[in-house]
Design an enzyme around this catalytic site. Sequence first.
Site, PDB file in Angstrom:
ATOM      1  CE1 TYR A 157       3.284 -24.949  12.135  1.00  0.00           C
ATOM      2  CE2 TYR A 157       1.010 -25.615  12.514  1.00  0.00           C
ATOM      3  CZ  TYR A 157       1.984 -24.641  12.513  1.00  0.00           C
ATOM      4  OH  TYR A 157       1.677 -23.351  12.907  1.00  0.00           O
TER       5      TYR A 157
HETATM    6  P1  NDP Z   1       5.524 -16.124   8.715  1.00  0.00           P
HETATM    7  O1  NDP Z   1       6.093 -17.105   7.758  1.00  0.00           O
HETATM    8  O2  NDP Z   1       5.065 -14.811   8.200  1.00  0.00           O
HETATM    9  O3  NDP Z   1       6.530 -15.861   9.894  1.00  0.00           O
HETATM   10  C1  NDP Z   1       7.445 -16.819  10.365  1.00  0.00           C
HETATM   11  C2  NDP Z   1       8.587 -16.058  11.002  1.00  0.00           C
HETATM   12  O4  NDP Z   1       9.485 -16.996  11.585  1.00  0.00           O
HETATM   13  C3  NDP Z   1       9.360 -15.233   9.999  1.00  0.00           C
HETATM   14  O5  NDP Z   1       9.639 -13.969  10.561  1.00  0.00           O
HETATM   15  C4  NDP Z   1      10.643 -16.010   9.805  1.00  0.00           C
HETATM   16  O6  NDP Z   1      11.690 -15.087   9.566  1.00  0.00           O
HETATM   17  C5  NDP Z   1      10.799 -16.653  11.172  1.00  0.00           C
HETATM   18  N1  NDP Z   1      11.633 -17.839  11.176  1.00  0.00           N
HETATM   19  C6  NDP Z   1      11.438 -19.001  10.528  1.00  0.00           C
HETATM   20  N2  NDP Z   1      12.457 -19.838  10.774  1.00  0.00           N
HETATM   21  C7  NDP Z   1      13.322 -19.178  11.590  1.00  0.00           C
HETATM   22  C8  NDP Z   1      14.556 -19.490  12.179  1.00  0.00           C
HETATM   23  N3  NDP Z   1      15.161 -20.667  11.998  1.00  0.00           N
HETATM   24  N4  NDP Z   1      15.159 -18.559  12.960  1.00  0.00           N
HETATM   25  C9  NDP Z   1      14.586 -17.357  13.158  1.00  0.00           C
HETATM   26  N5  NDP Z   1      13.413 -17.006  12.626  1.00  0.00           N
HETATM   27  C10 NDP Z   1      12.797 -17.905  11.850  1.00  0.00           C
HETATM   28  O7  NDP Z   1       4.303 -16.886   9.406  1.00  0.00           O
HETATM   29  P2  NDP Z   1       3.438 -16.584  10.716  1.00  0.00           P
HETATM   30  O8  NDP Z   1       3.547 -15.176  11.125  1.00  0.00           O
HETATM   31  O9  NDP Z   1       2.114 -17.161  10.467  1.00  0.00           O
HETATM   32  O10 NDP Z   1       4.155 -17.535  11.784  1.00  0.00           O
HETATM   33  C11 NDP Z   1       4.566 -17.107  13.054  1.00  0.00           C
HETATM   34  C12 NDP Z   1       4.287 -18.211  14.049  1.00  0.00           C
HETATM   35  O11 NDP Z   1       2.871 -18.387  14.165  1.00  0.00           O
HETATM   36  C13 NDP Z   1       4.845 -19.582  13.682  1.00  0.00           C
HETATM   37  O12 NDP Z   1       5.403 -20.183  14.816  1.00  0.00           O
HETATM   38  C14 NDP Z   1       3.601 -20.328  13.230  1.00  0.00           C
HETATM   39  O13 NDP Z   1       3.736 -21.709  13.393  1.00  0.00           O
HETATM   40  C15 NDP Z   1       2.576 -19.750  14.166  1.00  0.00           C
HETATM   41  N6  NDP Z   1       1.199 -19.935  13.736  1.00  0.00           N
HETATM   42  C16 NDP Z   1       0.761 -19.423  12.557  1.00  0.00           C
HETATM   43  C17 NDP Z   1      -0.546 -19.619  12.174  1.00  0.00           C
HETATM   44  C18 NDP Z   1      -1.064 -19.101  10.896  1.00  0.00           C
HETATM   45  O14 NDP Z   1      -2.178 -19.482  10.505  1.00  0.00           O
HETATM   46  N7  NDP Z   1      -0.353 -18.228  10.196  1.00  0.00           N
HETATM   47  C19 NDP Z   1      -1.492 -20.374  13.020  1.00  0.00           C
HETATM   48  C20 NDP Z   1      -0.910 -20.867  14.235  1.00  0.00           C
HETATM   49  C21 NDP Z   1       0.376 -20.645  14.568  1.00  0.00           C
HETATM   50  P3  NDP Z   1      13.011 -15.348   8.674  1.00  0.00           P
HETATM   51  O15 NDP Z   1      12.585 -16.157   7.488  1.00  0.00           O
HETATM   52  O16 NDP Z   1      13.445 -13.959   8.338  1.00  0.00           O
HETATM   53  O17 NDP Z   1      13.953 -16.034   9.577  1.00  0.00           O
END
Ligand code: NDP
Length: 253
Positions: A157
């Site tokens: 990651y």
């Molecule tokens: P969530 O798991 O709530 O959101 C992740 C989102 O990414 C979902 O909407 C999921 O939708 C989508 N997703 C995952 N894989 C795919 C794919 N192959 N194609 C399209 N959409 C995809 O977590 P977060 O809101 O926390 O994450 C959002 C971003 O923030 C990520 O990039 C994460 O790495 C980053 N982040 C998060 C942190 C945290 O502490 N939460 C800290 C730092 C960064 P679906 O499954 O419907 O496709």
Amino acid sequence: MGELLRDKVILITGASSGIGAAAAYVFAREGASVVLAARREEKLGVLVAELNDKGFEASAVVCDVTRAEDVRRAVAQAKERFGRLDGAFNNAGVGGDRTPLHEMREEVYDAIFETNVRGMWNCLRAEIGVMLAGEGGAIVNNSSVGGLVSIPTAAPYVASKHAVIGLTRAAADEYADQGVRVNAVAPGLTRSEITADWFARNPGLEETIKAGIPQGRTAAPTEVAEAAAWLLSDRASYITGTVLPVDGGYLNR
Ligand code: NDP
């Protein structure tokens, strides 16, 4: 209703939950028409209906960012529905297991890189192509504090989020003189499905992490979305290639 993103058409990937779903609300309230992309159609449908009920312009597109064709379709839908693409929040990402590096399974590494790096690259290619053919635009990529420093037991990651910053810098540099700005946000621990899953599987992890955050708390998804909104807006017109931590002071300690 705010004015920050008035009349802008903005694509949000990973919009079905967490930070992406929060961004849909924040951007719409700031005047943008939003195109919400993710794999879970039902969640997107509910979100679009809620936004439309409040009088906001929103549409959904089922899109797996690991598939270049899906991303091209999402960008095309933004153009067809709203006439152009002014901005993109490339937020889709996966966390994967928290496991010591030497025990990490190959499938976990592959899944993380496929989504967080190839997915990001797919998005940049499709979005920049359309923006260059139009009037330029602004892009914000979602990295992580793990894109700037280490997070223990999350090596793939961390590497993938460093790569997101690499892609951000490369794209910003290549298109700075062609009207496309590219920046990244680097959120600290944010309450979402990714972190709920980590905490469920690692008792005590949340408290340990909070103890290392100067503000003593995790971020609300909206707080990350607000930073992305500003970087996408014309108020950030001379900012490109930068990484904005949204971390309660974590990296400053
Ligand atoms: P969530 O798991 O709530 O959101 C992740 C989102 O990414 C979902 O909407 C999921 O939708 C989508 N997703 C995952 N894989 C795919 C794919 N192959 N194609 C399209 N959409 C995809 O977590 P977060 O809101 O926390 O994450 C959002 C971003 O923030 C990520 O990039 C994460 O790495 C980053 N982040 C998060 C942190 C945290 O502490 N939460 C800290 C730092 C960064 P679906 O499954 O419907 O496709």
